[in-house]
Design a protein around this motif. Structure first.
Motif, PDB file in Angstrom:
ATOM      1  N   LEU A   1      -0.273   6.475  17.224  1.00  0.00           N
ATOM      2  CA  LEU A   1      -0.766   5.439  16.314  1.00  0.00           C
ATOM      3  C   LEU A   1      -1.445   6.069  15.099  1.00  0.00           C
ATOM      4  N   ARG A   2      -2.305   7.054  15.346  1.00  0.00           N
ATOM      5  CA  ARG A   2      -2.962   7.739  14.216  1.00  0.00           C
ATOM      6  C   ARG A   2      -1.918   8.364  13.297  1.00  0.00           C
ATOM      7  N   SER A   3      -0.929   9.016  13.884  1.00  0.00           N
ATOM      8  CA  SER A   3       0.117   9.675  13.108  1.00  0.00           C
ATOM      9  C   SER A   3       0.914   8.678  12.269  1.00  0.00           C
ATOM     10  N   ALA A   4       1.157   7.489  12.828  1.00  0.00           N
ATOM     11  CA  ALA A   4       1.920   6.467  12.109  1.00  0.00           C
ATOM     12  C   ALA A   4       1.143   5.877  10.941  1.00  0.00           C
ATOM     13  N   LEU A   5      -0.187   5.869  11.032  1.00  0.00           N
ATOM     14  CA  LEU A   5      -1.005   5.225  10.015  1.00  0.00           C
ATOM     15  C   LEU A   5      -1.577   6.180   8.974  1.00  0.00           C
ATOM     16  N   VAL A   6      -2.130   7.297   9.409  1.00  0.00           N
ATOM     17  CA  VAL A   6      -2.808   8.199   8.474  1.00  0.00           C
ATOM     18  C   VAL A   6      -1.799   8.826   7.519  1.00  0.00           C
ATOM     19  N   GLY A   7      -2.097   8.709   6.240  1.00  0.00           N
ATOM     20  CA  GLY A   7      -1.224   9.240   5.205  1.00  0.00           C
ATOM     21  C   GLY A   7      -0.254   8.224   4.648  1.00  0.00           C
ATOM     22  N   GLY A   8      -0.172   7.061   5.305  1.00  0.00           N
ATOM     23  CA  GLY A   8       0.732   6.018   4.825  1.00  0.00           C
ATOM     24  C   GLY A   8       0.096   5.188   3.729  1.00  0.00           C
ATOM     25  N   CYS A   9       0.920   4.765   2.794  1.00  0.00           N
ATOM     26  CA  CYS A   9       0.466   3.912   1.697  1.00  0.00           C
ATOM     27  C   CYS A   9       0.789   2.458   2.060  1.00  0.00           C
ATOM     28  N   LEU A  10      -0.234   1.619   2.134  1.00  0.00           N
ATOM     29  CA  LEU A  10      -0.060   0.217   2.516  1.00  0.00           C
ATOM     30  C   LEU A  10       0.642  -0.538   1.397  1.00  0.00           C
ATOM     31  N   GLU A  11       1.784  -1.141   1.737  1.00  0.00           N
ATOM     32  CA  GLU A  11       2.581  -1.862   0.741  1.00  0.00           C
ATOM     33  C   GLU A  11       2.417  -3.371   0.810  1.00  0.00           C
ATOM     34  N   ASP A  12       2.196  -3.889   2.034  1.00  0.00           N
ATOM     35  CA  ASP A  12       2.194  -5.336   2.200  1.00  0.00           C
ATOM     36  C   ASP A  12       1.551  -5.686   3.541  1.00  0.00           C
ATOM     37  N   VAL A  13       1.003  -6.896   3.649  1.00  0.00           N
ATOM     38  CA  VAL A  13       0.402  -7.379   4.884  1.00  0.00           C
ATOM     39  C   VAL A  13       0.800  -8.838   5.071  1.00  0.00           C
TER      40      VAL A  13
ATOM     41  N   VAL B   1      -3.778   4.664   0.212  1.00  0.00           N
ATOM     42  CA  VAL B   1      -3.386   5.505   1.343  1.00  0.00           C
ATOM     43  C   VAL B   1      -4.426   5.401   2.448  1.00  0.00           C
ATOM     44  N   VAL B   2      -3.957   5.281   3.694  1.00  0.00           N
ATOM     45  CA  VAL B   2      -4.850   5.291   4.849  1.00  0.00           C
ATOM     46  C   VAL B   2      -5.274   6.740   5.084  1.00  0.00           C
ATOM     47  N   GLU B   3      -6.569   6.998   4.979  1.00  0.00           N
ATOM     48  CA  GLU B   3      -7.088   8.359   5.153  1.00  0.00           C
ATOM     49  C   GLU B   3      -7.683   8.588   6.536  1.00  0.00           C
ATOM     50  N   ALA B   4      -8.068   7.509   7.221  1.00  0.00           N
ATOM     51  CA  ALA B   4      -8.674   7.652   8.547  1.00  0.00           C
ATOM     52  C   ALA B   4      -8.397   6.409   9.378  1.00  0.00           C
ATOM     53  N   VAL B   5      -8.267   6.610  10.674  1.00  0.00           N
ATOM     54  CA  VAL B   5      -8.125   5.510  11.624  1.00  0.00           C
ATOM     55  C   VAL B   5      -9.130   5.762  12.740  1.00  0.00           C
ATOM     56  N   ASP B   6     -10.029   4.825  12.939  1.00  0.00           N
ATOM     57  CA  ASP B   6     -11.045   4.936  13.982  1.00  0.00           C
ATOM     58  C   ASP B   6     -10.846   3.793  14.976  1.00  0.00           C
ATOM     59  N   PHE B   7     -11.207   4.041  16.242  1.00  0.00           N
ATOM     60  CA  PHE B   7     -10.965   3.076  17.296  1.00  0.00           C
ATOM     61  C   PHE B   7     -12.267   2.628  17.934  1.00  0.00           C
ATOM     62  N   GLY B   8     -12.364   1.325  18.238  1.00  0.00           N
ATOM     63  CA  GLY B   8     -13.478   0.757  18.984  1.00  0.00           C
ATOM     64  C   GLY B   8     -12.987   0.377  20.367  1.00  0.00           C
ATOM     65  N   TRP B   9     -13.741   0.761  21.383  1.00  0.00           N
ATOM     66  CA  TRP B   9     -13.324   0.562  22.774  1.00  0.00           C
ATOM     67  C   TRP B   9     -14.238  -0.414  23.482  1.00  0.00           C
ATOM     68  N   GLN B  10     -13.709  -1.059  24.517  1.00  0.00           N
ATOM     69  CA  GLN B  10     -14.479  -2.006  25.307  1.00  0.00           C
ATOM     70  C   GLN B  10     -14.006  -1.951  26.755  1.00  0.00           C
ATOM     71  N   VAL B  11     -14.854  -2.428  27.647  1.00  0.00           N
ATOM     72  CA  VAL B  11     -14.464  -2.707  29.026  1.00  0.00           C
ATOM     73  C   VAL B  11     -14.481  -4.224  29.129  1.00  0.00           C
ATOM     74  N   SER B  12     -13.308  -4.840  29.212  1.00  0.00           N
ATOM     75  CA  SER B  12     -13.237  -6.301  29.148  1.00  0.00           C
ATOM     76  C   SER B  12     -13.717  -6.981  30.425  1.00  0.00           C
TER      77      SER B  12
END
Length: 194
Positions: free
Chosen positions: A16-28, A106-117
């Motif tokens: 997931l990090r590899s797919a996002l970091v360095g990518g330029c966001l074109e559309d949402v 460009v996405v320069e960083a991806v950080d994750f938040g975790w939980q115990v549901s």
């Protein structure tokens, strides 16, 4: 692989990090219910998404959705193209001024938040924070917008936050109390250290 992303699934996290970091966001775009009141484009610093959020990059689409595997609630991420047919779902372009500030960056960083549901289940992905060039940040998390305008934890819808100060107002399911403790995002550095 489907199901919520688990903290123990290091290969999936790295992918997931590899797919996002360095990518330029074109559309949402948002996959929304046609009947829940979010079928029109949203503006402001908090958006609610019923089903999926689609981010298009030069090398493909990343889809983020809520998912459940028995008692484990969390975010699931895939490379699904946006497609809806039928009367109950619509694809809504995210044309807000908040997203406009991230489009073309460009996405320069991806950080994750975790939980115990729930007690006794593994940690699952609760939120993703995208750090864009020029300091812009966007958080995608499990939640919904409460009647007071604050974010409430909710396992089967998404919120998009453009101002992280809104996390401080986040409420537990039902909106009765503030989420206890800080909401911490694990960075790539802390993931390696841990």
């Amino acid at each position: 692989m489907t199901g919520p992303v688990l903290r123990t699934d290091r290969a999936r996290i790295a992918e997931l990090r590899s797919a996002l970091v360095g990518g330029c966001l074109e559309d949402v775009a948002y996959g929304q219910s046609a009947f829940a009141g979010y079928a029109d484009p949203q503006d402001g610093d908090i958006h609610q998404v019923d089903f999926e959020l689609f981010m298009r990059f030069g090398n493909g689409v990343i889809a983020v959705t809520w998912d459940r595997d028995d008692r484990v609630e969390g975010l699931s991420v895939s490379t699904a193209e946006p497609y809806y047919e039928g009367d109950d779902t619509v694809l809504v372009p995210a044309m807000s001024t908040a997203w406009a500030a991230a489009i073309g960056r460009v996405v320069e960083a991806v950080d994750f938040g975790w939980q115990v549901s729930e007690t006794g289940v593994p940690e699952s992905l609760w939120g993703i924070r995208l750090g864009f060039s020029e300091g812009r940040r966007v958080v995608i998390a499990l939640g919904e917008i409460g009647s007071d305008g604050a974010v409430w934890y909710h396992p089967d819808s998404l919120v998009v936050l453009f101002d992280e100060r809104d996390l401080a107002r986040c409420r537990t399911l039902g909106g009765t109390a503030a989420v206890s403790g800080p909401i911490i995002f694990e960075t790539a550095t802390s993931a390696v250290a841990g």
